[in-house]
Enzyme design. Structure first.
Site: not given
Length: 450
Positions: A107, A132, A147
């Site tokens: 990540s 995520p 977004k």
């Protein structure tokens, strides 16, 4: 003649020594230095401070390059973006290196790696899993809000494009949780090198041009960055597990201090909570704090006022719920894989539940004591054994059920006489010489033996 030979020999030796000193200094001056800073465990609010300090150290120390070794499950997104900006802003070539063998840079660690000037991995290391996720009561759920996803994807692809790396792979790290080993990442053009250790890496990158300078790192001396005492301490308390545990310990210490004043537990609790808040960067779930505070108040009410455990049970539920919410796993503040987030929740929630069960046991015992008949009333009419003479204004001790009690009497009582307890005056028993002989002598003797 001999004197002249000695003079020539001395001059020759002096010149030889002087030449060797100059050549040694020239060699030392020509040897390049490389600084290595380690990012391991989670990326926390203090990690970007450590990287910034290491970059400043490399700039001021005229280091040839800065190597950032990565071994992390991820961490805070804001700090990750700050680190990426620092790497782009410095004139020092920055080499990202997933190291040692068998580790990972998931990540946030992947985002940092593809943003360095040179990207390398040790054998058997892995990068990826950059999508995520959020952990809910029903399990982990990927975040798919356009977004958020588009912003992270654009940042990753632009960083990859800046350094001539595979933009498609950079996107799929986030959108498809792509994972790559060292050899595959090299084949896909995500990284440039596979190196077994730091000297091997420095040997391979020597001679390439980075940020307008040709690296001269083959055989360079390696310096390992050591953070200051302040940063090292901040690194400990900023660990998500440590900071969450400090908050919980502080809460329970304040409960203990209010319930049993005089031991300084309240002070310890305040210090622990302050350190926990500093460790989390003061970015704490307000609702979770409200639940914890409400739980503390309910537990204190349970200890201070008569009740049936309702306040205590409600307080424990509030504290357990609040402690789980205090775990910093919310996105985008914390950008870590779901497995790590679940492990963090279990690590924090388990001791909370254990401590909660301990408080349930205490509340049960308090409730049991409240319902129990006072023991003082049971003394009246019982038999005891005089351990010393009592009477004529003289007090002495008697033995009752294995306990020594101070006693007085208007009768003259000799040692080993049997007495009857008439009443209790403070901590002193009022007794009289036993007149009722119905109690077996062996029962009194048994009490004396106990």
């Amino acid at each position: 003649m001999l004197h002249k030979c000695r003079s020539y020999l001395s001059t020759f030796l002096f010149l030889t020594l002087l030449l060797s000193l100059f050549s040694g200094n020239a060699c030392a001056a020509g040897q390049q230095k490389v600084l290595v800073v380690d990012i391991s465990d989670s990326i926390t609010p203090v990690t970007d401070d450590i990287v910034a300090d290491a970059i400043a150290f490399a700039e001021n120390g005229d280091y040839e390059a800065l190597v950032i070794t990565l071994n992390t499950p991820g961490g805070n997104l804001d700090e990750t973006l700050n680190i990426i900006e620092q790497i782009a802003a410095t004139d020092v070539p920055v080499i990202g290196y997933v190291y040692p063998e068998g580790t990972k840079a998931w990540s946030a660690g992947t985002l940092i790696l593809i943003s360095t000037d040179v990207a390398a991995m040790a054998p058997y290391t892995i990068i990826g899993s950059a999508q995520p996720v959020t952990v809910t009561a029903t399990g982990s759920e990927p975040i798919e809000e356009d977004k958020i996803i588009n912003a992270i994807v654009k940042r990753a692809t632009e960083n990859a494009k800046m350094h001539g790396r595979n933009e498609t792979a950079a996107e799929e790290f986030i959108t498809k949780n792509l994972n790559l080993d060292a050899e595959t990442a090299l084949d896909y053009g995500v990284t440039e090198y596979v190196a077994s250790d730091i000297p091997d890496l420095l040997s391979q990158v020597s001679g390439i041009e980075v940020k307008g300078k040709v690296l001269d790192t083959d055989g360079a001396s390696i310096t390992y960055y050591e953070p200051s005492l302040r940063l090292a301490f901040m690194g400990i308390i900023s660990n998500p597990l440590v900071s969450s545990m400090l908050l919980l310990l502080g809460v329970y210490a304040i409960i203990l201090g209010i319930s049993h004043p005089g031991f300084g537990a309240e002070l310890f609790g305040l210090v622990a909570i302050a350190l926990g808040l500093i460790g989390t960067g003061f970015d704490v779930n307000v609702g979770a704090l409200f639940l914890v505070v409400a739980g503390v108040i309910l537990l204190v009410l349970e200890f201070q006022a008569p009740g049936f455990g309702v306040f205590g049970i409600a307080g424990l539920v509030c504290i357990i719920a609040g402690s789980i919410l205090l775990v910093p796993t919310d996105f985008p503040n914390n950008y870590t894989p779901a497995e790590f987030q679940r492990s963090l929740i279990v690590s924090v929630a388990t001791p909370t539940i254990v401590i909660g069960l301990f408080f349930v046991f205490i509340i049960y015992k308090v409730f049991e004591v409240r319902r129990k008949k006072p023991l003082f009333g049971e003394l009246i009419g019982d038999m005891a054994l005089a351990l010393e003479p009592i009477g004529n204004g003289q007090t002495g001790y008697v033995l009752h059920r294995g306990q020594h009690w101070k006693a007085r009497s208007s009768d003259i009582i000799e040692k080993d006489d049997k007495v009857t307890i008439l009443e209790k005056d403070g901590v002193v028993l009022v007794v009289e010489k036993m007149k009722d002989k119905s109690k077996p002598e062996d029962q009194i003797d048994d009490e004396h033996d106990r």
